[in-house]
Design a protein around this motif. Structure first.
Motif, short mmCIF file in Angstrom:
data_model
loop_
_atom_site.label_atom_id
_atom_site.label_comp_id
_atom_site.label_asym_id
_atom_site.label_seq_id
_atom_site.Cartn_x
_atom_site.Cartn_y
_atom_site.Cartn_z
N LEU A 20 18.31 27.15 -24.17
CA LEU A 20 18.07 27.69 -22.83
C LEU A 20 17.11 28.87 -22.88
CD1 LEU A 20 21.72 27.63 -21.41
CD2 LEU A 20 19.89 26.00 -20.92
N LEU A 21 17.28 29.72 -23.89
CA LEU A 21 16.39 30.88 -24.03
C LEU A 21 14.99 30.45 -24.43
CD1 LEU A 21 18.84 33.30 -25.89
CD2 LEU A 21 17.99 33.55 -23.54
N ARG A 22 14.89 29.50 -25.34
CA ARG A 22 13.58 29.07 -25.84
C ARG A 22 12.75 28.40 -24.75
NH1 ARG A 22 15.40 26.43 -29.67
NH2 ARG A 22 15.31 24.32 -28.82
N THR A 23 13.42 27.60 -23.92
CA THR A 23 12.71 26.86 -22.86
C THR A 23 12.63 27.61 -21.54
OG1 THR A 23 14.77 25.74 -22.26
CG2 THR A 23 13.35 24.64 -23.87
N THR A 65 15.94 37.96 -14.99
CA THR A 65 16.66 37.20 -16.00
C THR A 65 17.80 36.39 -15.42
OG1 THR A 65 18.07 39.12 -16.42
CG2 THR A 65 16.15 38.85 -17.84
N ILE A 66 18.18 35.34 -16.17
CA ILE A 66 19.41 34.59 -15.96
C ILE A 66 20.18 34.66 -17.28
CG2 ILE A 66 20.41 32.29 -15.62
CD1 ILE A 66 18.03 31.64 -13.80
N ASP A 67 21.44 34.97 -17.22
CA ASP A 67 22.25 35.10 -18.43
C ASP A 67 22.64 33.71 -18.93
OD1 ASP A 67 24.20 35.52 -20.36
OD2 ASP A 67 25.19 37.14 -19.27
N PRO A 68 22.19 33.30 -20.12
CA PRO A 68 22.52 31.96 -20.60
C PRO A 68 24.01 31.75 -20.82
CG PRO A 68 21.54 33.27 -22.36
CD PRO A 68 21.39 34.06 -21.09
N GLU A 69 24.75 32.81 -21.11
CA GLU A 69 26.20 32.68 -21.23
C GLU A 69 26.81 32.24 -19.91
OE1 GLU A 69 28.04 33.03 -23.91
OE2 GLU A 69 26.81 34.13 -25.35
N LEU A 70 26.28 32.77 -18.80
CA LEU A 70 26.78 32.38 -17.48
C LEU A 70 26.39 30.94 -17.15
CD1 LEU A 70 26.10 35.65 -15.42
CD2 LEU A 70 28.26 34.86 -16.42
N THR A 71 25.21 30.53 -17.62
CA THR A 71 24.80 29.14 -17.42
C THR A 71 25.79 28.19 -18.09
OG1 THR A 71 22.47 29.79 -17.34
CG2 THR A 71 22.95 27.46 -17.75
N VAL A 78 31.67 25.45 -7.85
CA VAL A 78 30.98 25.91 -9.05
C VAL A 78 29.50 26.07 -8.75
CG1 VAL A 78 30.34 25.37 -11.44
CG2 VAL A 78 32.60 24.71 -10.59
N CYS A 79 28.92 27.18 -9.20
CA CYS A 79 27.47 27.37 -9.13
C CYS A 79 26.96 27.62 -10.54
CB CYS A 79 27.12 28.54 -8.21
SG CYS A 79 25.35 28.73 -7.95
N VAL A 80 26.05 26.78 -11.00
CA VAL A 80 25.49 26.88 -12.34
C VAL A 80 24.12 27.54 -12.25
CG1 VAL A 80 24.76 25.62 -14.41
CG2 VAL A 80 26.67 24.76 -13.02
N PRO A 81 23.95 28.73 -12.84
CA PRO A 81 22.64 29.39 -12.76
C PRO A 81 21.65 28.84 -13.77
CG PRO A 81 24.20 30.78 -13.94
CD PRO A 81 24.96 29.57 -13.51
N LEU A 82 20.42 28.59 -13.31
CA LEU A 82 19.36 28.10 -14.19
C LEU A 82 18.03 28.17 -13.47
CD1 LEU A 82 19.54 24.18 -14.42
CD2 LEU A 82 20.06 25.52 -12.40
N ASP A 83 16.94 28.20 -14.22
CA ASP A 83 15.63 27.99 -13.62
C ASP A 83 15.56 26.51 -13.27
OD1 ASP A 83 12.88 27.35 -13.22
OD2 ASP A 83 12.32 29.20 -14.23
N ASP A 84 15.38 26.21 -11.98
CA ASP A 84 15.51 24.82 -11.54
C ASP A 84 14.20 24.03 -11.58
OD1 ASP A 84 14.20 25.87 -9.31
OD2 ASP A 84 15.96 25.78 -8.01
N HIS A 85 13.16 24.61 -12.16
CA HIS A 85 11.91 23.83 -12.30
C HIS A 85 11.08 24.41 -13.44
CE1 HIS A 85 8.80 21.19 -9.98
NE2 HIS A 85 8.70 21.04 -11.30
N VAL A 86 11.48 24.13 -14.66
CA VAL A 86 10.72 24.56 -15.83
C VAL A 86 9.54 23.61 -16.05
CG1 VAL A 86 12.62 25.75 -16.95
CG2 VAL A 86 12.31 23.32 -17.35
N ILE A 87 8.68 23.95 -17.01
CA ILE A 87 7.41 23.23 -17.12
C ILE A 87 7.58 21.78 -17.56
CG2 ILE A 87 6.07 25.32 -17.53
CD1 ILE A 87 6.12 24.68 -20.51
N ASN A 88 8.70 21.46 -18.21
CA ASN A 88 8.95 20.09 -18.65
C ASN A 88 10.38 19.71 -18.30
OD1 ASN A 88 9.32 17.64 -19.95
ND2 ASN A 88 8.35 18.29 -21.87
#
Length: 268
Positions: A16-19, A84-90, A234-244
């Motif tokens: 999640l951090l790398r992408t 930022t988005i906390d990957p632990e929360l994701t 439930v709400c899952v936090p994430l970037d909802d449109h990454v480059i791939n």
């Protein structure tokens, strides 16, 4: 697309951090704060189908919830630059979502899957729909002929989406989901037991009283507020449109494995 092995929690967090699905995401701080302000000022476009009343009229309260549930910077003086988005929360959100998927599979529940973000999350939703269908869940068929926002409500690979001009559109609108949930009883069909969605599709379903899993970016605070109030399950936090979009594959594999379902098997 081949099935991939589910990563461990630590492997997924690293991915999640790398992408940049989480961690330092592409959404700038200025955009986040502008959306929090619009929501607090009562702009219903940013409510994503939820009825928030006057309970979130202070944007600092919105920021506090977003810091707690999404992992954005809690400092109100941080006005520009990266957020930022906390990957632990994701991953925590994925674990909570997996529990609901597991229950849906065990009970052969009636499930509706939908997305307002087909360019980013369609494959995530399609794989989830396929896995639930494979274990006997009843995937809701969207009634034919539904229209909303000058377009139509379509369904592809078990996922409801908004189509306009023969193109699948990115939409935050709750209206397509409202059309589905209104039409189902009129056609003698039961409402779903569980909705898995994003944007206004998730907010509207939760407001209808349906148990809902929603994915949300750090500039879409409404779903996090809905979870905070108990309207959204439930709400899952994430970037909802990454480059791939294929970057989401390990996340989906983790979710389905945690739910005790088969690995990704997309219908698209």
């Amino acid at each position: 697309m081949p099935t991939i092995a589910a990563p461990s929690r630590s492997e997924l967090i690293e991915h999640l951090l790398r992408t940049r699905i989480a961690g330092e995401v592409a959404t700038p701080r200025e955009n986040n704060l502008a959306h929090y302000r619009e929501l607090a000022n009562g702009n219903r476009y940013y409510w994503l189908g939820l009825e928030l009343g006057d309970r979130w009229s202070d944007e600092q309260d919105v920021l506090a919830v977003m810091a707690e549930r999404c992992g954005v910077d809690e400092d109100p003086e941080h006005r520009q630059g990266q957020d930022t988005i906390d990957p632990e929360l994701t991953v925590d959100g994925l674990d909570r979502a997996a529990a609901l998927l597991r229950k849906a599979a065990q009970d052969r529940q009636r499930v509706l899957v939908a997305t307002g973000h087909p360019g980013g999350l369609l494959d995530v939703h399609a794989q989830t729909a396929a896995a639930l269908s494979a274990v006997g869940c009843d995937l809701v068929r969207v009634p034919l002929g539904l229209t909303a926002d000058e377009g139509v409500v379509a369904q592809l690979a078990g996922v409801a989406m908004y189509e306009r001009g023969a193109t699948l559109w990115h939409t935050h609108s709750p209206q397509p989901m409202a059309e589905i949930l209104t039409a189902l009883p009129q056609e003698g069909e039961e409402l779903p037991d569980l909705v898995i969605a994003d944007h206004g599709w998730a907010g509207c379903a939760a407001q209808f009283g349906v148990e809902t899993v929603g994915y949300a970016d750090c500039n879409d605070p409404a779903l996090f507020l809905g979870e905070n109030e108990g309207t959204l399950s439930v709400c899952v936090p994430l970037d909802d449109h990454v480059i791939n979009p294929r970057f989401y594959e390990p996340m989906t594999a983790y979710l389905l494995d945690a739910a005790g379902l088969a690995g990704p098997s997309p219908l698209v």
